[in-house]
Motif scaffolding. Structure first.
Motif, PDB file in Angstrom:
ATOM      1  N   TYR A 139     -16.022   5.064 -34.413  1.00 32.76           N
ATOM      2  CA  TYR A 139     -15.313   5.071 -35.697  1.00 32.76           C
ATOM      3  C   TYR A 139     -13.919   5.671 -35.542  1.00 32.76           C
ATOM      4  CZ  TYR A 139     -14.205   6.360 -40.544  1.00 32.76           C
ATOM      5  OH  TYR A 139     -13.585   6.517 -41.762  1.00 32.76           O
ATOM      6  N   SER A 259     -16.151   9.030 -50.213  1.00 33.81           N
ATOM      7  CA  SER A 259     -16.333   7.593 -50.004  1.00 33.81           C
ATOM      8  C   SER A 259     -17.035   7.346 -48.675  1.00 33.81           C
ATOM      9  CB  SER A 259     -14.992   6.857 -50.033  1.00 33.81           C
ATOM     10  OG  SER A 259     -14.149   7.289 -48.976  1.00 33.81           O
ATOM     11  N   GLN A 260     -17.679   6.193 -48.577  1.00 36.23           N
ATOM     12  CA  GLN A 260     -18.340   5.737 -47.342  1.00 36.23           C
ATOM     13  C   GLN A 260     -18.134   4.226 -47.251  1.00 36.23           C
ATOM     14  OE1 GLN A 260     -22.305   7.134 -48.387  1.00 36.23           O
ATOM     15  NE2 GLN A 260     -22.259   8.704 -46.810  1.00 36.23           N
ATOM     16  N   ASP A 261     -17.072   3.820 -46.537  1.00 42.18           N
ATOM     17  CA  ASP A 261     -16.861   2.382 -46.379  1.00 42.18           C
ATOM     18  C   ASP A 261     -17.878   1.824 -45.387  1.00 42.18           C
ATOM     19  OD1 ASP A 261     -15.969   3.098 -43.854  1.00 42.18           O
ATOM     20  OD2 ASP A 261     -13.851   2.733 -44.288  1.00 42.18           O
ATOM     21  N   ASP A 262     -17.804   0.527 -45.135  1.00 44.55           N
ATOM     22  CA  ASP A 262     -18.794  -0.120 -44.269  1.00 44.55           C
ATOM     23  C   ASP A 262     -18.826   0.496 -42.872  1.00 44.55           C
ATOM     24  OD1 ASP A 262     -19.488  -1.772 -46.325  1.00 44.55           O
ATOM     25  OD2 ASP A 262     -18.301  -3.485 -45.634  1.00 44.55           O
ATOM     26  N   GLU A 263     -17.646   0.813 -42.336  1.00 49.80           N
ATOM     27  CA  GLU A 263     -17.589   1.380 -40.982  1.00 49.80           C
ATOM     28  C   GLU A 263     -18.194   2.778 -40.941  1.00 49.80           C
ATOM     29  OE1 GLU A 263     -16.678  -0.286 -38.173  1.00 49.80           O
ATOM     30  OE2 GLU A 263     -16.732  -1.922 -39.630  1.00 49.80           O
ATOM     31  N   GLN A 265     -20.463   3.841 -42.989  1.00 53.43           N
ATOM     32  CA  GLN A 265     -21.901   3.671 -43.211  1.00 53.43           C
ATOM     33  C   GLN A 265     -22.630   3.435 -41.892  1.00 53.43           C
ATOM     34  OE1 GLN A 265     -23.789   4.235 -45.624  1.00 53.43           O
ATOM     35  NE2 GLN A 265     -22.932   3.659 -47.591  1.00 53.43           N
ATOM     36  N   LYS A 266     -21.964   2.753 -40.958  1.00 48.69           N
ATOM     37  CA  LYS A 266     -22.561   2.531 -39.639  1.00 48.69           C
ATOM     38  C   LYS A 266     -22.762   3.866 -38.911  1.00 48.69           C
ATOM     39  CE  LYS A 266     -20.464  -2.046 -39.038  1.00 48.69           C
ATOM     40  NZ  LYS A 266     -19.495  -2.843 -38.229  1.00 48.69           N
ATOM     41  N   ASN A 268     -23.067   6.783 -40.491  1.00 50.21           N
ATOM     42  CA  ASN A 268     -24.058   7.504 -41.285  1.00 50.21           C
ATOM     43  C   ASN A 268     -25.482   7.067 -40.953  1.00 50.21           C
ATOM     44  OD1 ASN A 268     -24.622   9.366 -43.540  1.00 50.21           O
ATOM     45  ND2 ASN A 268     -25.382   7.531 -44.547  1.00 50.21           N
ATOM     46  N   TYR A 282     -19.160  11.801 -44.965  1.00 52.22           N
ATOM     47  CA  TYR A 282     -18.294  11.265 -46.007  1.00 52.22           C
ATOM     48  C   TYR A 282     -16.838  11.392 -45.609  1.00 52.22           C
ATOM     49  CZ  TYR A 282     -22.438  12.236 -48.936  1.00 52.22           C
ATOM     50  OH  TYR A 282     -23.711  12.294 -49.457  1.00 52.22           O
TER      51      TYR A 282
END
Length: 285
Positions: A139, A259-263, A265-266, A268, A282
């Motif tokens: 990331y 916030s947690q964008d798609d990247e 989330q990976k 997380n 986050y």
């Protein structure tokens, strides 16, 4: 004494010495693993904990853990197995069943206490497993990074393992050294700086600041966010913790824009919480 018997004796002495040096918590789990040897779901949980401890003991990041909860039907499973081997009323079966029944709640408590053991033994608060460190490294993609409140430095160690050329500043004020194991056993190089001083020193040089498991007493996390907002708006703050739970101040969770964008989330997805604490990562503004 012949050489073969001498070798066997040395092995027994060595094994006994190792057992004596094991923490009582690990000794307890080894005992339960032997006791529940005939029950694979139970052994699976215990073996995962023991392997996690073994890796940490050897200076390595552990693997993800499953939920450390005994199966809901484990008592029924044990009862059925005992009855398969002993007729009803056989005192041997009753004795074995009582032994299992007495041990189950103690084992359940031991599994639930693994995070406490990690904190007390290794000063590890967030469960920094190897896949999570790899996902976080991917990331960040080599971006310069400052870790504040690093404790023993498990996150920075994981990042350095995955990208040796990434610029990482690892800092901690080591205020917890007198209270627990946090800061006593660093796994990577750590600069003694409190969070605000570290940001003032490196804020203009980094793209990301990582803050993991900030204490829920005091509002240093809120002070960090305010400082970044006012003086270093280009630096992105990554926060690892349990929202409105075991970490960070109420003020921080109330005021931070998370916030947690798609990247992210990976990343997380690799935290794999193993107990009732739902730690996540986050982006905070």
């Amino acid at each position: 004494m012949n050489p073969k018997k001498l070798k066997q004796l040395k092995k027994r002495v060595k094994k006994a010495h190792q057992i004596v040096n094991e923490p009582s918590y690990i000794q307890e789990l080894n005992t339960y693993r032997d006791l529940f040897d005939d029950f694979p779901p139970v052994k699976y949980l215990i073996n995962n904990v023991l392997e996690s401890d073994r890796l940490l003991k050897n200076g390595l990041l552990p693997q993800p853990l499953p939920k450390l909860l005994l199966p809901d039907n484990i008592q029924d499973t044990i009862f059925k197995r005992v009855n398969e081997h002993f007729l009803q009323g056989d005192p041997r079966g009753d004795k074995l069943w009582n032994k299992y029944s007495e041990a189950l709640p103690k084992l359940d408590k031991a599994l639930r206490n693994y995070r406490d053991y990690l904190e007390e033994t290794y000063g590890m608060w967030s469960y920094v497993n190897a896949p999570f460190a790899k996902a976080l490294s991917d990331y960040l993609s080599g971006a310069s990074t400052l870790e504040i409140m690093a404790g023993n430095g498990y996150i920075s160690k994981g990042l350095r393992n995955n990208n040796a050329t990434q610029k990482i500043y690892t800092t901690d004020n080591q205020a917890w050294v007198k209270e627990n194991e946090t800061g006593k056993h660093p796994v990577t190089k750590i600069e003694k700086l409190d969070a605000l001083a570290a940001i003032k020193k490196y804020g203009d040089e980094v793209e990301y600041v990582i803050m993991s498991w900030a204490p829920d007493k005091g509002e240093i996390d809120w002070d960090v966010l305010q400082l970044l907002r006012s003086a270093y708006p280009e630096a992105k703050l990554l926060v690892i913790g349990e929202k409105d739970g075991a970490t960070n101040s109420k003020k921080f969770w109330q005021e931070a824009q998370l916030s947690q964008d798609d990247e992210l989330q990976k990343v997380n997805a690799n935290l794999h919480s193993f107990d009732l604490i739902d730690e996540q990562i986050y982006l905070a503004k």
